[in-house]
Design a protein around this motif. Structure first.
Motif, PDB file in Angstrom:
ATOM      1  N   ARG A   1       0.837  -1.202   0.000  1.00 42.96           N
ATOM      2  CA  ARG A   1       0.000   0.000   0.000  1.00 42.96           C
ATOM      3  C   ARG A   1       0.874   1.256   0.000  1.00 42.96           C
ATOM      4  N   ARG A   2       2.006   1.199   0.680  1.00 44.43           N
ATOM      5  CA  ARG A   2       2.915   2.347   0.648  1.00 44.43           C
ATOM      6  C   ARG A   2       3.471   2.552  -0.757  1.00 44.43           C
ATOM      7  N   GLN A   3       3.877   1.477  -1.407  1.00 42.52           N
ATOM      8  CA  GLN A   3       4.379   1.584  -2.773  1.00 42.52           C
ATOM      9  C   GLN A   3       3.294   2.087  -3.723  1.00 42.52           C
ATOM     10  N   SER A   4       2.069   1.591  -3.532  1.00 45.08           N
ATOM     11  CA  SER A   4       0.963   2.050  -4.368  1.00 45.08           C
ATOM     12  C   SER A   4       0.728   3.544  -4.186  1.00 45.08           C
ATOM     13  N   SER A   5       0.827   4.014  -2.957  1.00 41.08           N
ATOM     14  CA  SER A   5       0.652   5.440  -2.690  1.00 41.08           C
ATOM     15  C   SER A   5       1.757   6.265  -3.344  1.00 41.08           C
ATOM     16  N   GLU A   6       2.993   5.786  -3.284  1.00 37.69           N
ATOM     17  CA  GLU A   6       4.111   6.517  -3.884  1.00 37.69           C
ATOM     18  C   GLU A   6       3.972   6.588  -5.398  1.00 37.69           C
ATOM     19  N   VAL A   7       3.603   5.462  -6.014  1.00 42.38           N
ATOM     20  CA  VAL A   7       3.457   5.449  -7.473  1.00 42.38           C
ATOM     21  C   VAL A   7       2.274   6.319  -7.891  1.00 42.38           C
ATOM     22  N   GLY A   8       1.182   6.246  -7.139  1.00 42.63           N
ATOM     23  CA  GLY A   8       0.041   7.096  -7.453  1.00 42.63           C
ATOM     24  C   GLY A   8       0.366   8.570  -7.336  1.00 42.63           C
ATOM     25  N   LEU A   9       1.260   8.916  -6.419  1.00 43.53           N
ATOM     26  CA  LEU A   9       1.671  10.303  -6.267  1.00 43.53           C
ATOM     27  C   LEU A   9       2.420  10.797  -7.499  1.00 43.53           C
ATOM     28  N   GLN A  10       3.160   9.916  -8.148  1.00 43.75           N
ATOM     29  CA  GLN A  10       3.843  10.299  -9.382  1.00 43.75           C
ATOM     30  C   GLN A  10       2.835  10.741 -10.440  1.00 43.75           C
ATOM     31  N   ARG A  11       1.729   9.998 -10.553  1.00 43.70           N
ATOM     32  CA  ARG A  11       0.704  10.366 -11.526  1.00 43.70           C
ATOM     33  C   ARG A  11       0.057  11.696 -11.158  1.00 43.70           C
ATOM     34  N   THR A  12      -0.135  11.929  -9.871  1.00 43.25           N
ATOM     35  CA  THR A  12      -0.705  13.204  -9.436  1.00 43.25           C
ATOM     36  C   THR A  12       0.211  14.360  -9.828  1.00 43.25           C
ATOM     37  N   ARG A  13       1.517  14.174  -9.637  1.00 37.92           N
ATOM     38  CA  ARG A  13       2.464  15.221 -10.026  1.00 37.92           C
ATOM     39  C   ARG A  13       2.402  15.469 -11.534  1.00 37.92           C
ATOM     40  N   GLN A  14       2.314  14.399 -12.310  1.00 35.44           N
ATOM     41  CA  GLN A  14       2.212  14.558 -13.759  1.00 35.44           C
ATOM     42  C   GLN A  14       0.974  15.342 -14.142  1.00 35.44           C
ATOM     43  N   GLN A  15      -0.152  15.048 -13.510  1.00 35.08           N
ATOM     44  CA  GLN A  15      -1.394  15.734 -13.854  1.00 35.08           C
ATOM     45  C   GLN A  15      -1.325  17.206 -13.474  1.00 35.08           C
ATOM     46  N   VAL A  16      -0.748  17.508 -12.320  1.00 34.67           N
ATOM     47  CA  VAL A  16      -0.581  18.910 -11.920  1.00 34.67           C
ATOM     48  C   VAL A  16       0.309  19.635 -12.929  1.00 34.67           C
ATOM     49  N   ALA A  17       1.399  18.990 -13.329  1.00 38.12           N
ATOM     50  CA  ALA A  17       2.300  19.595 -14.312  1.00 38.12           C
ATOM     51  C   ALA A  17       1.587  19.826 -15.641  1.00 38.12           C
ATOM     52  N   LEU A  18       0.739  18.882 -16.030  1.00 36.82           N
ATOM     53  CA  LEU A  18       0.008  19.030 -17.292  1.00 36.82           C
ATOM     54  C   LEU A  18      -0.949  20.222 -17.220  1.00 36.82           C
TER      55      LEU A  18
ATOM     56  N   THR B   1       4.165   1.662 -18.398  1.00 32.56           N
ATOM     57  CA  THR B   1       4.774   2.816 -17.734  1.00 32.56           C
ATOM     58  C   THR B   1       3.791   3.697 -16.966  1.00 32.56           C
ATOM     59  N   ARG B   2       2.492   3.563 -17.207  1.00 29.71           N
ATOM     60  CA  ARG B   2       1.539   4.440 -16.517  1.00 29.71           C
ATOM     61  C   ARG B   2       1.614   4.231 -15.009  1.00 29.71           C
ATOM     62  N   ALA B   3       1.824   5.331 -14.281  1.00 33.20           N
ATOM     63  CA  ALA B   3       1.966   5.240 -12.827  1.00 33.20           C
ATOM     64  C   ALA B   3       0.663   4.819 -12.166  1.00 33.20           C
ATOM     65  N   ASP B   4      -0.479   5.318 -12.674  1.00 32.55           N
ATOM     66  CA  ASP B   4      -1.737   4.957 -12.037  1.00 32.55           C
ATOM     67  C   ASP B   4      -2.056   3.475 -12.221  1.00 32.55           C
ATOM     68  N   ARG B   5      -1.645   2.900 -13.370  1.00 29.89           N
ATOM     69  CA  ARG B   5      -1.875   1.470 -13.565  1.00 29.89           C
ATOM     70  C   ARG B   5      -0.971   0.645 -12.654  1.00 29.89           C
ATOM     71  N   ARG B   6       0.284   1.054 -12.516  1.00 30.85           N
ATOM     72  CA  ARG B   6       1.191   0.364 -11.607  1.00 30.85           C
ATOM     73  C   ARG B   6       0.691   0.476 -10.174  1.00 30.85           C
ATOM     74  N   SER B   7       0.162   1.634  -9.811  1.00 31.36           N
ATOM     75  CA  SER B   7      -0.395   1.811  -8.478  1.00 31.36           C
ATOM     76  C   SER B   7      -1.560   0.860  -8.237  1.00 31.36           C
ATOM     77  N   GLN B   8      -2.395   0.669  -9.253  1.00 29.60           N
ATOM     78  CA  GLN B   8      -3.530  -0.245  -9.101  1.00 29.60           C
ATOM     79  C   GLN B   8      -3.062  -1.694  -8.994  1.00 29.60           C
ATOM     80  N   GLU B   9      -2.016  -2.059  -9.725  1.00 33.76           N
ATOM     81  CA  GLU B   9      -1.480  -3.422  -9.598  1.00 33.76           C
ATOM     82  C   GLU B   9      -0.969  -3.674  -8.181  1.00 33.76           C
TER      83      GLU B   9
END
Length: 485
Positions: free
Chosen positions: A119-136, A256-264
């Protein structure tokens, strides 16, 4: 000419003062990612998940307890000295240290640790996607600002051209070569161009306000947002970079999608929770140890030597036994044993194993296992839905990028045609074969074509970035560099 006029207008704007702070796209993305509430919320969740990992790992450690229990009891008690029931107050204190070490818990701790780490790893990977979306989001608004600046520059050029045309018409009218009505008509065109420039400048100021709020800058500060103009954007190669085949892009996104890796990782964590739920129904072995002592106000000790009472006859003469006076011991003198002596004398300890075998827990373990299995299945369903969403996002981004490329090609052809048409109409008007209305219409069509070309160029740049984000291979810093280089 257009760039010179627009540069003068920009330098005259209040927010573009010399003491303002220059903010590039890379700066805006970095600040937005650092200050974004979504990112900070995700970081807080990540800290909570890390704490959960530490707590789960601590399940393997022994527990250590210190117990201090002072007590004072009131009531009736039997006095052995007098043989009477008396009212008395009894003070007691017990001090103990207990420890227990789980030797085997059916694998529950191991499953809990694995679940917490996933769950910690999932949270970290999901945070990467959040950063990408904010940057976009920041990049999109930044490009919108650059586009509106480009349009304002186009309007400035059109106003300059209209004013130059007004001077030529004025000369022709004064020479009697053109009717005075042409002068009034051209003055109306100049006023129209001036209004269009004011509207375009207002759009630029609105974009800056939105960008300041989106980035998280001080709204009372003065900033200069520095980014590539249309010529630099075209020279960067971003607009002409080829796109990979759609199938390859979708496969890359699933890797490579962070949100998909987070879901896995969330699926694996849910499966680990099934194991921890099942472990609750297995036997467990615990090693326990205790040590303690205590104090009681009822505990007494003899003080000094007990008195000796002689046995005598009625006249007081001693009775001899073996030549020695016959005696018997009297009642001893008692006092409460000192506290520290009792703590030293009353020490005790224990060491043992505790085997716990669950026999019937009212189906609580079975219910927990079923709930965990449902959560794991729900996570798998969410992954299937995310795969469809990823494929759709990649396909849509590719289609929009290709459409934007076609729109840019068409807009460039339209600009070339409009420029040629304006040149022809200008020559015809100077030769007296054309009308001022035809020249104004040609200028309007050229302005519209230039604006559409700028919109198509910046739209294509954003769509190309959107393709990278849909694939998931762009971090915030690379995203900023992709547009700025």
């Amino acid at each position: 000419m257009r760039l010179a006029v627009f540069a003068a207008l920009v330098l005259a704007a209040p927010l573009q003062a010399q003491d303002s702070t220059a903010v590039t796209l890379a700066d805006a993305v970095r600040i937005a990612v650092d200050e974004s509430p979504e990112v900070r919320r995700g970081e807080a969740i990540g800290r909570g998940e890390s704490a959960a990992v530490r707590a789960a790992r601590a399940g393997r450690l022994p527990t250590l307890d210190l117990q201090v229990a002072p007590q004072q009891r009131y009531g009736l008690g039997f006095d052995q000295t007098t043989g009477e029931v008396v009212s008395q107050t009894v003070e007691t204190m017990s001090v103990g240290v207990g420890a227990s070490l789980p030797l085997y818990d059916g694998g529950r701790t191991r499953s809990l640790v694995r679940e917490a780490e996933l769950r910690r790893q999932s949270s970290e990977v999901g945070l990467q996607r959040t950063r990408q979306q904010v940057a976009l989001d920041v990049a999109q608004q930044f490009l919108t600002l650059l586009l509106d600046r480009e349009i304002a520059g186009i309007e400035a050029e059109n106003l300059d051209a209209a004013q130059s045309q007004l001077e030529r018409v004025s000369e022709l009218v004064e020479a009697g070569a053109r009717p005075r009505g042409d002068l009034f008509a051209q003055e109306a065109v100049v006023a129209q161009r001036r209004t269009a420039l004011v509207v375009a400048q207002g759009a630029v100021e609105r974009d800056e306000v939105i960008l300041i709020q989106l980035v998280g800058l001080d709204p009372l500060g003065a900033y200069r947002f520095v980014g590539p103009d249309l010529e630099r954007l075209e020279a960067s190669g971003l607009l002409d970079a080829p796109l990979a085949p759609l199938v390859e892009l979708i496969e890359a996104a699933r890797e490579t999608r962070a949100d998909r890796r987070s879901q896995e990782l969330a699926i694996q964590a849910a499966e680990a929770s099934v194991g921890s739920a099942r472990a609750a129904g297995r036997p467990s072995v615990t090693l326990s140890a205790n040590a303690g002592t205590g104090y009681s106000s009822l505990q007494q000790q003899v003080v000094g030597e007990p008195p000796v009472i002689p046995v005598t006859l009625a006249d007081g003469s001693p009775i001899l036994l073996g030549g020695q006076p016959l005696t018997f011991p009297g009642d001893p003198t008692l006092e409460t044993t000192p506290v520290f002596s009792q703590f030293s004398d009353n020490r005790s300890g224990s060491l043992g194993l505790v085997l716990t075998v669950p026999i019937f827990d009212r189906y609580q373990t079975r219910r927990a296992v079923v709930e965990a299995q449902i959560q794991a299945e729900t996570a798998r369903i969410q992954l299937d839905a995310l795969d469809r969403q990823v494929a759709a996002e990649v396909q849509q981004a590719v289609v929009e990028a290709r459409t934007a490329r076609a729109q840019l090609d068409a807009a460039e052809a339209q600009v070339r045609a409009a420029e040629e048409a304006l040149r022809v109409e200008g020559d015809r008007y100077r030769l007296g074969a054309g009308t001022l209305y035809d020249v104004a219409e040609a200028q309007t069509r050229l302005a519209e074509a230039q604006s559409q070309r700028a919109q198509a160029a910046y739209g294509l740049a954003f769509r190309r970035v959107l393709v990278r984000l849909a694939v998931g291979d762009t971090d915030p810093a690379e995203l900023a560099a992709l547009i700025s280089e």
